[in-house]
Design an enzyme around this catalytic site. Structure first.
Site, PDB file in Angstrom:
ATOM      1  N   SER A  63     -10.041  13.998  14.371  1.00  0.00           N
ATOM      2  CA  SER A  63     -11.482  14.740  15.283  1.00  0.00           C
ATOM      3  C   SER A  63     -11.324  14.088  15.818  1.00  0.00           C
ATOM      4  CB  SER A  63     -12.309  14.043  13.608  1.00  0.00           C
ATOM      5  OG  SER A  63     -12.153  14.344  12.174  1.00  0.00           O
ATOM      6  N   LYS A  66     -12.310  17.169  18.415  1.00  0.00           N
ATOM      7  CA  LYS A  66     -13.719  17.918  18.617  1.00  0.00           C
ATOM      8  C   LYS A  66     -14.347  17.107  19.810  1.00  0.00           C
ATOM      9  CE  LYS A  66     -14.502  17.659  13.343  1.00  0.00           C
ATOM     10  NZ  LYS A  66     -13.454  16.538  13.198  1.00  0.00           N
ATOM     11  N   SER A 126     -19.021  14.612  12.106  1.00  0.00           N
ATOM     12  CA  SER A 126     -17.229  14.948  12.128  1.00  0.00           C
ATOM     13  C   SER A 126     -17.620  15.833  11.851  1.00  0.00           C
ATOM     14  CB  SER A 126     -16.266  13.846  12.279  1.00  0.00           C
ATOM     15  OG  SER A 126     -15.315  14.113  12.634  1.00  0.00           O
ATOM     16  N   LYS A 230     -16.041   9.588  19.969  1.00  0.00           N
ATOM     17  CA  LYS A 230     -16.156   9.963  18.542  1.00  0.00           C
ATOM     18  C   LYS A 230     -14.232   9.433  18.199  1.00  0.00           C
ATOM     19  CE  LYS A 230     -15.726  13.778  15.713  1.00  0.00           C
ATOM     20  NZ  LYS A 230     -15.486  12.760  14.434  1.00  0.00           N
TER      21      LYS A 230
END
EC number: 3.4.16.4
Length: 386
Positions: A63, A66, A126, A230
């Site tokens: 993730s 992203k 997320s 993140k």
């Protein structure tokens, strides 16, 4: 030809200035040295690599992918082609496939959702579904959005990265990156889009459609000045983290990759960031716009151009290190006119014993125009006597 000008003697006086802020004594060994397969910690403000372990090894970012999706949206907002208040209709097929799939905003079909909500959902919780809706809604299709992501990566110099999905969902290894490349992405996001970064990154929670979810960032609210960026996890990738924190004007960016447990990732992230702020004595070497040298110019109305810093220059020195900081100016020259004032034309290379050299941009202090006929003759004649 690469030109170097050694400046250690000229800058010697700066080695005795007071630290920019007091710090605790070093806590000892780097906490990630034996427990994170991939680890990187860089001081954005000085350009110094404080720690690097397998920083160029390719890995699956999960993730963390992203971050690039958000960055591409930031680029559009900044160039005026995207309004955060604009809305996108959630396609029924996207909702059917991604509703509740992994981390999710739980976007219902045919919902009208603002771009700002999608960006906050992606950055904070997320949202896999939010990433797909944003990508397809803005670019017309996911493949078209992926082209934008990969073009952005190339522009940033992320030479060891490729994106095959907007959200990092497992894709048989088509999506990969390195710690060094993720640092370039984080640095660009922070420096190019500071207002958007502050608005969307590092929010503690996000509420949509009556449902509130919390940010699972392991350093947010636990490390002073932490503001993102993140997390990532899949069974293939393990646990990863791209994080940043700013204290007393100093910003650090960290990357962890391939950690085998969530609790360990959280522990390492916090210890690693604390170590980065505590294990070094930070000293200011130069004020912004100080002349640090000059570069030769060919074909110009001046034979040289002064080189200045584009920022205050700091250096981190390990508390256990001996003296021996050295400096040099590096540029590829001689340069050819015309040169514009403020144009990047060189680097200040700062070397600290036991650490990788830091490179700080140097700019032209003044413009140098192309020489006229008589100036060209004069430059040629005087050049014989150098």
């Amino acid at each position: 030809m690469i030109h170097r000008l050694i400046l250690a003697t000229a800058f010697a006086a700066f080695l005795h200035v007071q630290p920019a802020h007091a710090q605790k004594a070093s806590s000892g060994a780097v906490p990630t040295a034996d427990e994170a397969p991939i680890a990187l910690l860089i001081d954005v403000t000085s350009g110094q690599v404080l720690f690097a372990r397998n920083e160029n090894r390719r890995f699956v970012p999960a993730s963390i992918t992203k971050t690039m999706t958000v960055f591409v949206a930031f680029e559009r907002i900044s160039n005026g082609t995207l309004d955060p208040a604009s809305t996108i209709i959630v396609p029924e097929a996207v909702s059917t496939e991604w509703f509740g799939k992994g981390s999710s905003m739980l976007l219902p079909p045919q919902a009208e959702v603002r771009v700002s909500e999608l960006l906050t959902g992606i950055a904070t919780v997320s949202a896999n579904d939010g990433s797909i809706v944003l990508a397809s809604g803005l670019a017309g299709s996911v493949p078209a959005w992926l082209d934008e992501m990969n073009n952005a990566a190339r522009r940033l110099g992320m030479v060891n990265s490729h994106f095959g999905t907007p959200n990092g969902w497992p894709d048989d290894g088509r999506t990969f990156t390195t710690a060094n490349d993720l640092f370039l992405l984080a640095k660009a996001m922070i420096e190019r889009h500071p207002k958007l970064y502050a608005e969307y990154i590092g929010q503690p929670s996000f509420a949509y459609n009556g449902i509130t979810q919390v940010n699972r960032d392991p350093i947010l609210g636990r490390i002073a000045g932490a503001d993102g960026i993140k997390t990532g996890f899949t069974s293939e990738a393990g646990f990863g983290f791209l994080g940043s924190a700013k204290q007393n004007g100093q910003r650090l960016v960290m990357v962890l990759g391939g950690v085998d447990r969530n609790a360990l990732r959280a522990k390492l992230a916090r210890e690693f960031m604390r170590w980065g702020f505590e294990a070094f004595e930070r000293k200011r070497l130069l004020q912004k716009s100080v002349i640090v040298g000059s570069a030769r110019v060919q074909g110009g109305d001046a034979r040289s151009v002064n080189l200045i810093t584009d920022r205050q220059v700091y250096v981190n020195i390990p508390r256990e290190a001996e003296d021996g900081v050295s400096y040099s100016v590096i540029y590829d020259g001689p340069l050819r006119a015309p040169i514009n004032a403020g144009e990047p034309i060189g680097k200040l290379r700062i070397s600290v014993p036991g650490m990788k050299p830091a490179l700080v941009p140097l700019l032209a202090e003044q413009s140098v125009e192309t020489a006229g006929f008589f100036r060209t003759i004069y430059n040629g004649v005087t050049g014989w006597f150098e």
